[in-house]
Design an enzyme around this catalytic site. Structure first.
Site, mmCIF file in Angstrom:
data_model
loop_
_atom_site.group_PDB
_atom_site.id
_atom_site.type_symbol
_atom_site.label_atom_id
_atom_site.label_comp_id
_atom_site.label_asym_id
_atom_site.label_seq_id
_atom_site.Cartn_x
_atom_site.Cartn_y
_atom_site.Cartn_z
ATOM 1 N N HIS A 31 0.780 -1.734 0.263
ATOM 2 C CA HIS A 31 -0.373 0.088 0.241
ATOM 3 C C HIS A 31 0.873 1.473 0.141
ATOM 4 C CE1 HIS A 31 -3.898 2.170 1.205
ATOM 5 N NE2 HIS A 31 -3.421 2.766 1.492
ATOM 6 N N HIS A 33 0.583 5.022 -2.419
ATOM 7 C CA HIS A 33 0.764 5.609 -3.982
ATOM 8 C C HIS A 33 1.655 6.313 -4.031
ATOM 9 C CE1 HIS A 33 -4.137 5.796 -2.479
ATOM 10 N NE2 HIS A 33 -3.510 5.253 -1.067
ATOM 11 N N ASP A 35 1.275 8.986 -6.072
ATOM 12 C CA ASP A 35 1.379 10.381 -6.216
ATOM 13 C C ASP A 35 1.468 10.716 -4.407
ATOM 14 O OD1 ASP A 35 -1.529 9.173 -5.378
ATOM 15 O OD2 ASP A 35 -2.635 11.094 -6.157
ATOM 16 N N HIS A 217 -9.730 0.352 -0.111
ATOM 17 C CA HIS A 217 -9.507 1.344 1.691
ATOM 18 C C HIS A 217 -10.792 1.463 2.194
ATOM 19 C CE1 HIS A 217 -6.216 2.981 -0.433
ATOM 20 N NE2 HIS A 217 -5.829 4.286 0.572
ATOM 21 N N GLU A 220 -10.492 2.780 8.251
ATOM 22 C CA GLU A 220 -9.819 4.547 8.282
ATOM 23 C C GLU A 220 -10.301 5.634 8.836
ATOM 24 O OE1 GLU A 220 -8.118 5.477 4.370
ATOM 25 O OE2 GLU A 220 -6.632 7.084 5.568
ATOM 26 N N ASP A 309 2.116 4.301 3.092
ATOM 27 C CA ASP A 309 0.579 4.627 2.163
ATOM 28 C C ASP A 309 1.107 6.009 1.290
ATOM 29 O OD1 ASP A 309 -1.907 5.326 2.085
ATOM 30 O OD2 ASP A 309 -2.541 6.285 3.782
HETATM 31 O O1 LIG Z 1 -5.761 6.957 2.703
HETATM 32 C C1 LIG Z 1 -5.950 7.040 1.862
HETATM 33 N N1 LIG Z 1 -6.459 7.122 1.389
HETATM 34 C C2 LIG Z 1 -8.128 6.877 1.047
HETATM 35 N N2 LIG Z 1 -7.397 7.873 -0.228
HETATM 36 C C3 LIG Z 1 -6.030 8.248 -0.122
HETATM 37 C C4 LIG Z 1 -6.035 7.674 0.984
HETATM 38 N N3 LIG Z 1 -4.306 7.806 0.562
HETATM 39 C C5 LIG Z 1 -4.058 8.670 -0.570
HETATM 40 N N4 LIG Z 1 -5.416 8.452 -0.674
HETATM 41 C C6 LIG Z 1 -5.540 8.710 -2.594
HETATM 42 C C7 LIG Z 1 -5.403 10.407 -2.744
HETATM 43 C C8 LIG Z 1 -4.806 10.002 -3.913
HETATM 44 O O2 LIG Z 1 -4.896 10.719 -5.374
HETATM 45 C C9 LIG Z 1 -4.974 8.499 -4.709
HETATM 46 C C10 LIG Z 1 -4.643 7.965 -5.263
HETATM 47 O O3 LIG Z 1 -3.347 7.754 -5.311
HETATM 48 O O4 LIG Z 1 -5.294 7.954 -3.147
HETATM 49 ZN ZN LIG Z 2 -4.060 4.679 0.563
#
Ligand SMILES: O=c1[nH]cnc2c1ncn2[C@H]1C[C@H](O)[C@@H](CO)O1
Ligand SMILES: [Zn+2]
Length: 370
Positions: A31, A33, A35, A217, A220, A309
């Site tokens: 996990h 991301h 971006d 997801h 959370e 994350d």
């Molecule tokens: O922890 C998260 N929870 C929900 N959405 C998230 C989290 N971390 C990043 N994101 C979103 C923001 C990014 O633009 C998108 C794609 O990677 O996923």
């Molecule tokens: Zn995430």
């Protein structure tokens, strides 16, 4: 147990020194991301290249701090607002290639041997790229990063559908179209409140019909009911975060725990939890490292994996997450070996590849730590 029982919130700790054995330990991240993990210097250069003038600062160190502080808000929604700056500079093939290559390099330099890195292709179309072009550019970047790292890391992409848009079926179709060519599965992300995963059922049903892997997801910002929906209604194989599953666990005064039916189902079916402690502290899903539910879940036999994350936004790395957990719970190499093996066992990879990484890389790597 309810997580909000803890007293004052601890802000995500400033990065401290990391033990040498932690740096050397082989790691796997499920996990992370794309971006949320750019190098600050790269954001600044890309912003200049594309004429993006909205960055809060053009000093790399100050920018890194700005992300961590802005995301350290106690709210997932505010945490997510910071991504506007990273996505703004990831709108061309060249930028996506560079960011993906550097991602693979940075993870490898931190001792990560296997990574599933996710991003939402729909967020990279502001300057006219097609979805296939986005995926191809990122995949080419990952292959380049693997090469630069001398083959010490294997990287696969997960394609994310955003909860608040209605493009998840399209992204699920994109995932199936690109699988076996660098894409390992699908995810749903974005603000949880008011956007339940079941809103995206057609995407999940499409993926199931095509025997395609996905994680969601959940658990959370919303409680255990979101984990129930993700697992039982949508059919998720893994859960991103999932820490609110503790709503369904009662810890008695004598320390014994009683699992509700959902918690028992998740544990007994070996559904991996992609736990991201520092991110949880920032978004308010947990209050302190020392009381983070990862330890309870680990002790109860859940399939726990440890993750970053968002390395930039959460100011972290896999080594730092290991160090925080070692400091909080006294974990040694045997616990991190268990988390790492669990991650690869739950990877969206063919079984022979999972076995090879565990047998040829992770087990010998931990044995060599002594
Ligand atoms: O922890 C998260 N929870 C929900 N959405 C998230 C989290 N971390 C990043 N994101 C979103 C923001 C990014 O633009 C998108 C794609 O990677 O996923
Ligand atoms: Zn995430």
């Amino acid at each position: 147990m309810h997580l909000s029982d803890n007293s004052a919130a601890e802000s995500a700790a400033a990065p401290g020194p990391v033990a040498d054995w932690i740096r050397r330990a082989p790691k796997a991240v499920l996990h992370d991301h794309l971006d949320g993990g750019l190098r600050p210097s790269t954001i600044i250069e890309l912003a200049r290249d594309c004429g993006y003038g909205e960055l809060p600062t053009e000093d790399p160190e100050a920018l890194a701090l700005w992300f961590r502080d802005a995301a350290d808000s106690g709210s997932l929604e505010r945490y997510l607002e910071t991504f506007v700056h990273t996505c703004a500079v990831m709108q061309t093939r060249e930028a996506l290639f560079r960011v993906a290559a550097e991602c693979a390099e940075d993870l490898a330099a931190d001792g990560v041997v296997y990574a599933e890195v996710r991003y939402a292709p729909e967020q990279h179309q502001e300057r006219g790229l097609g979805l296939d072009e986005v995926v191809d550019a990122v995949n080419e970047g990952f292959r380049e990063g693997e090469r630069r790292a001398g083959g010490r890391i294997t990287v696969r992409a997960l394609l994310t559908g955003m909860r608040h848009t209605r493009r998840s079926l399209e992204i699920a179709e994109l995932t199936v179209a690109h699988r076996d060519r660098g894409v390992a599965g699908f995810d749903i992300a974005g603000g949880e409140i008011g956007n339940p995963p079941a809103d995206h059922l057609p995407a999940f049903q499409y993926l199931k019909r095509h025997n395609c892997h996905f994680t969601i997801h959940a658990g959370e910002a919303v409680g255990a009911e979101s984990v129930h929906e993700a697992v039982q209604v949508c059919g998720a194989e893994r859960i991103g975060h999932g820490v609110r599953i503790t709503d369904d666990i009662q810890v008695q005064d004598d320390g014994t725990a009683v699992l509700g039916h959902l918690a028992a189902y998740v544990r007994d079916n070996r559904i991996a939890l992609e736990v991201c402690p520092t991110s949880n502290l920032q978004t308010g899903a947990a209050k302190h490292y020392a009381t983070h539910p990862i330890d309870l879940l680990h002790r109860l036999g859940f399939r726990v994996t440890l993750n970053t994350d968002n390395r930039l936004v959460s100011g972290t790395t896999m080594s730092r997450e290991f160090q925080h957990m070692a400091d909080a719970f006294g974990y040694g190499p045997e616990v991190f070996e268990r988390f790492t093996v669990a991650a690869v066992e739950s990877a969206f990879l063919p079984l022979p590849e999972r076995r090879r990484i565990i047998g040829e890389v992770i087990r010998p790597g931990y044995a060599a730590l002594g």
